[in-house]
Design a protein around this motif. Structure first.
Motif, mmCIF file in Angstrom:
data_model
loop_
_atom_site.group_PDB
_atom_site.id
_atom_site.type_symbol
_atom_site.label_atom_id
_atom_site.label_comp_id
_atom_site.label_asym_id
_atom_site.label_seq_id
_atom_site.Cartn_x
_atom_site.Cartn_y
_atom_site.Cartn_z
ATOM 1 N N GLU A 1 0.819 -1.208 0.000
ATOM 2 C CA GLU A 1 0.000 0.000 0.000
ATOM 3 C C GLU A 1 0.856 1.262 0.000
ATOM 4 N N GLU B 1 -0.422 11.518 10.450
ATOM 5 C CA GLU B 1 -1.809 11.511 10.936
ATOM 6 C C GLU B 1 -2.820 11.762 9.824
ATOM 7 N N PRO C 1 -4.402 9.069 4.382
ATOM 8 C CA PRO C 1 -5.489 8.088 4.396
ATOM 9 C C PRO C 1 -4.961 6.686 4.108
ATOM 10 N N PHE C 2 -5.119 5.793 5.063
ATOM 11 C CA PHE C 2 -4.657 4.415 4.914
ATOM 12 C C PHE C 2 -5.853 3.476 4.848
ATOM 13 N N GLY C 3 -5.663 2.326 4.189
ATOM 14 C CA GLY C 3 -6.671 1.289 4.151
ATOM 15 C C GLY C 3 -6.201 -0.021 4.736
ATOM 16 N N ASP C 4 -4.867 -0.228 4.756
ATOM 17 C CA ASP C 4 -4.320 -1.478 5.274
ATOM 18 C C ASP C 4 -4.538 -1.566 6.785
ATOM 19 N N PRO C 5 -4.982 -2.721 7.311
ATOM 20 C CA PRO C 5 -5.259 -2.835 8.757
ATOM 21 C C PRO C 5 -4.066 -2.501 9.637
ATOM 22 N N LEU D 1 -3.569 1.286 9.579
ATOM 23 C CA LEU D 1 -4.633 1.949 10.345
ATOM 24 C C LEU D 1 -4.397 1.793 11.842
ATOM 25 N N ARG D 2 -3.942 0.609 12.256
ATOM 26 C CA ARG D 2 -3.679 0.391 13.680
ATOM 27 C C ARG D 2 -2.535 1.295 14.162
ATOM 28 N N GLN E 1 -1.706 4.145 12.837
ATOM 29 C CA GLN E 1 -2.223 5.507 12.814
ATOM 30 C C GLN E 1 -3.075 5.781 14.052
ATOM 31 N N GLN E 2 -3.845 4.788 14.478
ATOM 32 C CA GLN E 2 -4.662 4.957 15.682
ATOM 33 C C GLN E 2 -3.796 5.135 16.923
ATOM 34 N N GLN F 1 -7.847 8.684 15.713
ATOM 35 C CA GLN F 1 -9.243 8.611 16.156
ATOM 36 C C GLN F 1 -9.366 9.482 17.408
#
Length: 597
Positions: free
Chosen positions: A167, A278, A281-285, A288-289, A291-292, A297
């Motif tokens: 990605e 931050e 925009p990511f889509g890979d799990p 995303l983890r 980034q969180q 979030q």
């Protein structure tokens, strides 16, 4: 995917043109500043010399000069970013074209002679695999990438990294933005110290904030009362209480503010990276983890960069108390104790998250480094990493495997485990490519188990623990011969063979430091002992007697490299062939350099 060289060249030309435009702007603003300065001098003569103008006219050149200073500063910063963008794209082209050695981060601090394969495979140092890969801007990112190269991951972890790398690979804008951030990012952040600061126990009690606010309110109220005619005694009493409060907490306050300065500066540098990561925009799990972990979030105080900004403001305002004009007001308002307590409150609320921020940045930077490599080498294949239970034993099966650090490397296949022999005995003449073949296999396994694509048409493997004897040296200081150093490493590899992952051993000229009789017995014992523990391996040798080991069962096989004498010169094709080499070139090489033999 578009041709990475063409894309990098186009972007390089665009960024170089921007640098040229900003150079022109720099020259223009510099001339304008000079003109305004000359005009200000002329106007001053008219104002103070001839009194032809009122003094208020001097405000015009002063305002113009200040405006030009601000514009000039912006031009400087924009040009610095453009120059770093030029360097970023040029570095990408250099890596693609094999000119990267000595121009990147070589990772010498990770060099460890005791590591079972790092030095043997040139993982660190000038021209190393680490220098080819690393694009990290922080020490934490470098540490994470080095850790991935120095130890294998299990199949699930490798596949997760591969998905994230896939990605990230096309996101050239993200990698450029990370590369052009403040130049001091790498040097400024010490992850271990920063995480320890965030997790350290509190130094100030919780009552300091309400107590400081109460004393500040008392000082303001009594000062107003004094002004209203009630006399100075209440105000002086309030100041005495303020002094006593600050005196009682002087040492912990000094430790809090003294200890917060560097972490605040380090976090400010880190926030440049965090703010950019931050908003991607990511889509890979996995991405995303991560980034969180940076607080994307909104919860627990919002994003990491916003939390850091609050600490920056606290640290900056705490410094106001050192201003001689503001110092008396700061004393009366309990400025220093109040801000020390607020720093402690910030650390209590968010200090425990600092380690997580560093972990997330480290992972994202390591993944981004591998993604950059994947983007720059689109022909390299992602390996298939197989769960150990899916195969009866360890497996390494690849087609057209080449060395990623050698631009003109010849491709060879590798077959170990599965239906192929567990060990391949590689014979061949001097300089024919035996050691390079071992390094080629080893460094591609390192790439595969780090989560990167490999320099091969295809590679399928189970996770393995590498071990090698390609660069074993004697040590005068330690009193160790080359032979002793080799057998010490062999013992280390024997121990590793009983570990979490099966061992893949790469033994170059095994036991060549002893006589042929002992070598034959010792080599067979070592190799068969490793095979009995489920290991795979490649073993090179000049001693053709060792190639006879392969004839006893199917666990060992023979392959060789050879050469041809053409017109009195030795030629090599560096192709791996089955079977045992049929001749030696030692005498021919000796004659070629002028020795009479």
């Amino acid at each position: 995917m578009a041709d990475p060289s063409a894309l990098l060249r186009a972007r390089l030309a665009e960024r170089a043109a921007r640098v040229a435009r900003l150079d022109g702007a720099d020259a223009w603003v510099a001339r304008a500043r000079l003109a305004v300065a000359v005009g200000a001098v002329a106007m001053a003569v008219l104002v103070f010399g001839t009194h032809a103008l009122h003094a208020r006219w001097l405000a015009l050149p002063a305002a113009a000069f200040l405006a030009l200073v601000v514009v000039h500063d912006r031009v400087f910063h924009a040009r610095d970013r453009a120059r770093r963008a030029v360097a970023f794209h040029q570095a990408g082209l250099d890596r693609i074209e094999g000119r990267f050695a000595g121009h990147g981060t070589a990772g010498e601090r990770f060099t460890d002679p005791a590591h079972p394969y790092a030095e043997d495979l040139d993982l660190f140092g000038p021209g190393s695999l680490f220098e080819l890969l690393c694009a990290a801007r922080t020490r934490a990112g470098e540490d994470r990438l080095a850790a991935w190269l120095r130890a294998p991951a299990d199949a699930a972890e490798v596949r997760a990294r591969q998905a994230a790398v896939r990605e990230l690979a096309p996101r050239l804008d993200l990698r450029e933005d990370l590369a052009v951030l403040g130049e001091d990012v790498r040097a400024a952040v010490d992850p271990a110290r920063l995480a320890a600061w965030g997790e350290a126990p509190r130094l100030l009690p919780a009552f300091v904030v309400p107590a400081a606010l109460a004393l500040a309110a008392a000082a303001v109220a009594t000062a107003w009362a004094w002004g209203a005619g009630y006399g100075p005694v209440p105000f002086l009493a309030a100041l005495l209480a303020t002094w006593a409060f600050g005196r009682a907490l002087r040492d912990p306050i000094a430790r809090v503010l003294g200890g917060a300065g560097r972490p605040a500066a380090e976090l400010r540098v880190l926030s440049l990276l965090l703010a950019r990561l931050e908003r991607e925009p990511f889509g890979d799990p996995r991405l995303l983890r991560l980034q969180q972990m940076l607080g994307v979030q909104p919860k627990d105080g919002g994003r990491a960069s916003a939390r850091i900004a609050r600490l920056e403001r606290l640290a900056a305002r705490a410094e106001w108390a050192h201003n001689q004009v503001f110092a008396p007001v700061a004393f009366a308002l309990q400025w220093t104790p109040l801000h020390a307590a607020l720093v402690e409150r910030w650390r209590a609320a968010h200090g425990g998250a600092v380690r997580g921020w560093l972990e997330a940045v480290a992972d994202l930077e390591a993944l981004s480094s591998l993604a950059g490599y994947a983007f720059e080498h689109p022909a390299d294949a992602f390996p298939e990493v197989v769960d150990p239970g899916a195969e009866p034993r360890a497996l390494l099966d690849g087609d057209a495997v080449r060395h990623p650090l050698l631009a003109a490397a010849v491709a060879n296949d590798v077959r170990l485990g599965g239906d192929a022999p567990a060990v391949l005995l590689v014979s061949g003449s001097n300089m024919s490519g035996k050691s390079t073949y071992l390094r080629t296999v080893g460094v591609n396994v390192v790439l595969a188990l780090a989560g990167a694509p490999v320099r091969a048409a295809r590679l399928r493997l189970t996770p393995v623990q590498l071990g090698a004897t390609l660069r074993i040296q004697d040590s005068l200081q330690a009193g160790k011969s080359r032979f002793y150093a080799e057998i010490t490493r062999l013992k280390q590899l024997m121990d590793l063979a009983g570990g979490r992952f099966p061992l893949l051993f790469l033994l170059d000229e095994i036991l060549h430091g002893t006589n042929s009789h002992d070598r034959r017995i010792g080599a067979e014992a070592v190799v068969r002992g490793l095979v009995a523990r489920g290991a795979l391996g490649l073993v090179t040798t000049h001693d053709l007697a060792l190639t006879e080991l392969a004839g006893q069962d199917g666990a060992l096989g023979n392959a060789h490299f050879e050469d041809q004498v053409q017109g009195g010169e030795i030629a090599f094709d560096y192709r791996l062939r089955p079977g045992v080499v049929g001749h030696s070139n030692a005498l021919a090489l000796m004659r070629a350099v002028g020795l009479r033999v």
